[in-house]
Design a protein around this motif. Structure first.
Motif, PDB file in Angstrom:
ATOM      1  N   PRO A 129      63.934 -18.530  42.735  1.00 34.14           N
ATOM      2  CA  PRO A 129      62.542 -18.340  42.291  1.00 34.14           C
ATOM      3  C   PRO A 129      61.840 -17.170  42.966  1.00 34.14           C
ATOM      4  CG  PRO A 129      62.984 -20.662  42.623  1.00 34.14           C
ATOM      5  CD  PRO A 129      64.164 -19.937  43.158  1.00 34.14           C
ATOM      6  N   THR A 130      62.085 -16.998  44.281  1.00 36.63           N
ATOM      7  CA  THR A 130      61.467 -15.870  44.987  1.00 36.63           C
ATOM      8  C   THR A 130      62.002 -14.544  44.463  1.00 36.63           C
ATOM      9  OG1 THR A 130      61.240 -17.227  46.966  1.00 36.63           O
ATOM     10  CG2 THR A 130      61.054 -14.862  47.244  1.00 36.63           C
ATOM     11  N   LYS A 132      63.207 -13.934  41.460  1.00 31.54           N
ATOM     12  CA  LYS A 132      62.674 -13.692  40.124  1.00 31.54           C
ATOM     13  C   LYS A 132      61.217 -13.271  40.178  1.00 31.54           C
ATOM     14  CE  LYS A 132      65.789 -16.960  37.833  1.00 31.54           C
ATOM     15  NZ  LYS A 132      65.885 -18.223  37.043  1.00 31.54           N
ATOM     16  N   TRP A 133      60.452 -13.873  41.095  1.00 28.39           N
ATOM     17  CA  TRP A 133      59.036 -13.499  41.209  1.00 28.39           C
ATOM     18  C   TRP A 133      58.882 -12.037  41.613  1.00 28.39           C
ATOM     19  CZ3 TRP A 133      55.834 -11.809  45.138  1.00 28.39           C
ATOM     20  CH2 TRP A 133      54.460 -11.879  44.866  1.00 28.39           C
TER      21      TRP A 133
END
Length: 314
Positions: A129-130, A132-133
């Motif tokens: 998630p990090t 992709k962010w």
């Protein structure tokens, strides 16, 4: 102490314990030497004569449990140099002790910086998630780059910023966070195996160069002019490598960059160590010294990662 012997002369009055009136040419009475000045007509002592165990005129004798009485050489010039005086050893705050404390402080701060950087790189590599962010917000890369430029100018050009605590630690912490974010974004482009291999090689190279810097007798701080010229050449070569992009030229450029910053790491380490070299960093500049070492290690890591990535790419 033996009293002075002499023939009473004019001005001698009984009841004054052999002291004459204040006559011209006599020094004032010494409260720590009751037998001085001598009776009128006696032979005065030689200039600079100090009776054993008596401090010079106007000097208050030391007191305390460490000074229970006059000791040999107490008021002489060799008191601080006498190895037999253990009382003064605890107050020895020499240049060597200051420099050793400065080195410990620099490397302690550097270890904290590297720990923050490695932790952030691991977060970007193994937390999807990090990662992709970050990919969805490329503007963060430019914000961190602008913040790095501003913080670098503040810490390098303003001595009050890098010397005054806690402001210097706040600026260094912000710089470390911004640099770690930028470095983590770059490292996320590569595979985890390549990044781990680059981290291991960088750690081994930096440790070997640091030990070499502490042991070698050659003064690398005299090479500041040559290193500046080499940095200009590397920058020009980097522009050429961006225009004529290719695998071979990228590997050559990264190899030269890793070599140059390896020499810079030795140069900056010796400036921190001191020891009579041509250039030394003041112990007050521990933030500036830490910043130099941190940037050297980061650049070595980036160039080694570039070499590994280019050599493994198809």
């Amino acid at each position: 102490m033996a009293s002075w012997q002499g023939t009473p002369g004019p001005g001698y009055y009984p009841g004054q314990q052999g002291f004459p009136q204040q006559n011209p040419g006599y020094p004032p009475p010494d409260p720590y030497n009751p037998g001085y000045p001598p009776p009128y007509g006696a032979q005065p002592p030689a200039p600079g004569f100090v009776p054993p165990g008596v401090p010079p005129y106007g000097q208050v004798p030391p007191t305390g449990p460490a000074f229970e009485g006059p000791q040999p050489g107490m008021y002489g010039s060799s008191y601080a140099e006498d190895p037999a005086q253990p009382e003064i050893k605890g107050f020895d705050f020499s240049e060597k002790s200051i420099r050793n404390g400065f080195i410990r402080k620099v490397y302690s701060i550097l270890m904290c910086q590297l720990l923050i950087t490695v932790s952030m790189i691991a977060l970007f590599l193994y937390h999807s998630p990090t990662k992709k962010w970050v990919m969805m917000h490329p503007e963060m890369l430019w914000i961190c780059l602008a913040l790095l430029i501003v913080l670098t100018i503040c810490m390098v050009c303003c001595s009050s910023v890098r010397r005054q605590a806690p402001m210097n630690f706040i600026f260094l912490f912000l710089f470390t966070i911004a640099e770690s974010f930028l470095l983590s974004t770059i490292a996320s482009v590569y595979s985890s195996e390549e990044v781990l291999l680059a981290v291991g090689i960088t750690a081994a190279v930096c440790l070997a160069l640091t030990l070499f810097s502490f042991q070698t007798k050659f003064d690398f701080t005299v090479l500041n002019g040559a290193l500046f010229v080499a940095m200009i050449v590397l920058l020009i070569f980097g522009v050429i490598a961006m225009i004529w992009h290719g695998r071979i030229i990228t590997i050559v450029y990264a190899s030269l960059g890793a070599l140059l910053f390896s020499i810079y790491l030795i140069y900056d380490t010796q400036m921190i160590i001191g020891g009579g070299r041509k250039y030394e960093i003041s112990p007050e500049e521990y933030i500036f010294a830490t910043l130099n070492l941190y940037l050297d290690i980061i650049n070595i890591f980036l160039y080694i990662l570039t070499i590994i990535g280019s050599s493994r790419s198809n």
